[in-house]
Design a protein around this motif. Structure first.
Motif, short mmCIF file in Angstrom:
data_model
loop_
_atom_site.label_atom_id
_atom_site.label_comp_id
_atom_site.label_asym_id
_atom_site.label_seq_id
_atom_site.Cartn_x
_atom_site.Cartn_y
_atom_site.Cartn_z
N SER A 3 4.97 13.19 15.06
CA SER A 3 5.46 13.55 13.67
C SER A 3 6.57 13.33 13.22
O SER A 3 6.78 12.53 12.24
CB SER A 3 5.09 15.27 13.57
N ALA A 4 7.75 13.49 14.02
CA ALA A 4 9.09 12.95 13.83
C ALA A 4 8.99 11.52 13.68
O ALA A 4 9.84 10.88 12.99
CB ALA A 4 9.96 13.67 14.93
N HIS A 5 8.58 10.76 14.56
CA HIS A 5 8.48 9.43 14.70
C HIS A 5 7.87 8.92 13.30
O HIS A 5 8.38 8.06 12.64
CB HIS A 5 7.51 8.88 15.88
N ARG A 6 6.67 9.33 12.75
CA ARG A 6 6.02 9.06 11.52
C ARG A 6 7.11 9.25 10.41
O ARG A 6 6.97 8.54 9.56
CB ARG A 6 4.62 9.80 11.24
N LEU A 7 7.66 10.35 10.38
CA LEU A 7 8.41 10.59 9.24
C LEU A 7 9.81 9.67 9.19
O LEU A 7 10.19 9.01 8.26
CB LEU A 7 8.91 12.13 9.56
N GLU A 8 10.06 9.27 10.51
CA GLU A 8 11.46 8.51 10.73
C GLU A 8 10.62 6.76 10.12
O GLU A 8 11.48 6.24 9.43
CB GLU A 8 11.59 8.04 12.06
N GLN A 9 9.50 6.52 10.30
CA GLN A 9 8.90 5.35 10.09
C GLN A 9 8.81 5.18 8.44
O GLN A 9 9.05 4.19 7.98
CB GLN A 9 7.84 5.09 10.87
N ALA A 10 8.29 6.37 7.90
CA ALA A 10 8.04 6.46 6.59
C ALA A 10 9.33 6.37 5.82
O ALA A 10 9.57 5.82 4.79
CB ALA A 10 7.60 7.85 6.12
N ALA A 11 10.42 6.79 6.42
CA ALA A 11 11.89 6.83 5.80
C ALA A 11 12.44 5.42 5.85
O ALA A 11 12.91 5.00 4.71
CB ALA A 11 12.89 7.80 6.52
N LEU B 152 -1.57 -0.28 10.95
CA LEU B 152 -1.80 -0.60 12.41
C LEU B 152 -0.69 0.13 13.40
O LEU B 152 -1.30 0.28 14.27
CB LEU B 152 -1.37 -2.24 12.23
N ARG B 153 0.28 0.38 12.95
CA ARG B 153 1.22 0.91 13.78
C ARG B 153 0.81 2.57 14.07
O ARG B 153 0.78 2.92 15.26
CB ARG B 153 2.84 1.00 13.24
N THR B 154 0.51 3.12 12.86
CA THR B 154 0.22 4.61 12.97
C THR B 154 -1.44 4.88 13.29
O THR B 154 -1.75 5.85 13.53
CB THR B 154 0.52 5.33 11.76
N GLY B 155 -2.20 3.87 13.04
CA GLY B 155 -3.39 4.22 13.11
C GLY B 155 -4.21 4.83 12.06
O GLY B 155 -5.33 5.29 12.07
N SER B 156 -3.42 5.03 11.12
CA SER B 156 -3.54 5.76 10.15
C SER B 156 -3.61 5.19 8.59
O SER B 156 -2.43 4.78 8.23
CB SER B 156 -2.97 7.10 9.87
#
Length: 191
Positions: free
Chosen positions: A63-71, A103-107
């Motif tokens: 979750s933290a990783h996705r937030l970081e990637q989104a930011a 591709l990175r998140t699979g979502s």
């Protein structure tokens, strides 16, 4: 990202490699993912328990990783929007970011925001082109109307001149033989 134990089989993985393996492992059995990590990153083969412990650790950090990637992606998009690039380049960049994120998140849901931004830009471009076409059509209509008005005014002037000559002929001021020639000249039948 929290550190894994130094004696763990995954301790030699970089953060990027860890996430790459994590997302790859979501679609594979544990032993296939472990074999891939050994082949790809040269790590020691983990036991099933060790692999699942690492997977649980990564899941907790996801979750933290996705937030970081989104930011990061949002910052890239904002920087892109501030530069004076063409709409086509921005659309392509947003699509590329969306694809990379998916591709990175699979979502695909994570990438939806960038797809919407690309669609909004494409829509804006289409509306601008439509407005340009409507403006050109209006200019053509205005020019046609102006030309028709000029023709009408010229015809009115010719008719007024014909009426003047006819009045003069009735009053005896102009020779009746010349009246027909003058009317033909005014109407453009004779030069």
């Amino acid at each position: 990202m929290a550190k894994v134990r130094t004696d763990s089989w995954a301790s030699s993985l970089t953060e990027e490699q860890s996430w790459q393996l994590y997302y790859k492992a979501r679609g594979l059995r544990w032993n296939e993912a472990a074999d891939w990590a050994v082949k790809e990153f040269g790590v020691d083969a983990p036991s099933r328990t060790a692999f699942y412990a690492w997977l649980g650790h990564m899941r907790a950090e996801e979750s933290a990783h996705r937030l970081e990637q989104a930011a990061t992606a949002a910052a890239e998009a904002a920087a892109l929007a501030k530069t004076k690039t063409s709409d086509e380049a921005q659309i392509a960049a947003y699509k590329a970011m969306a694809t990379e994120l998916a591709l990175r998140t699979g979502s695909a849901k994570e990438a939806e925001k960038f797809i919407q931004m690309a669609a909004t830009l494409a829509d804006k471009r289409l509306k601008a082109a439509e407005l340009k076409l409507k403006d050109r059509a209006q200019q053509t209509k205005d020019e046609t109307l102006r030309l028709a008005r000029e023709k009408f005014e010229a015809a009115e002037k010719r008719l007024e001149r014909v009426a003047e000559i006819a009045d003069a002929a009735r009053g005896g001021k102009v020779d009746p033989a010349k009246v027909a020639d003058e009317i033909d000249r005014i109407l453009g039948r004779k030069k």
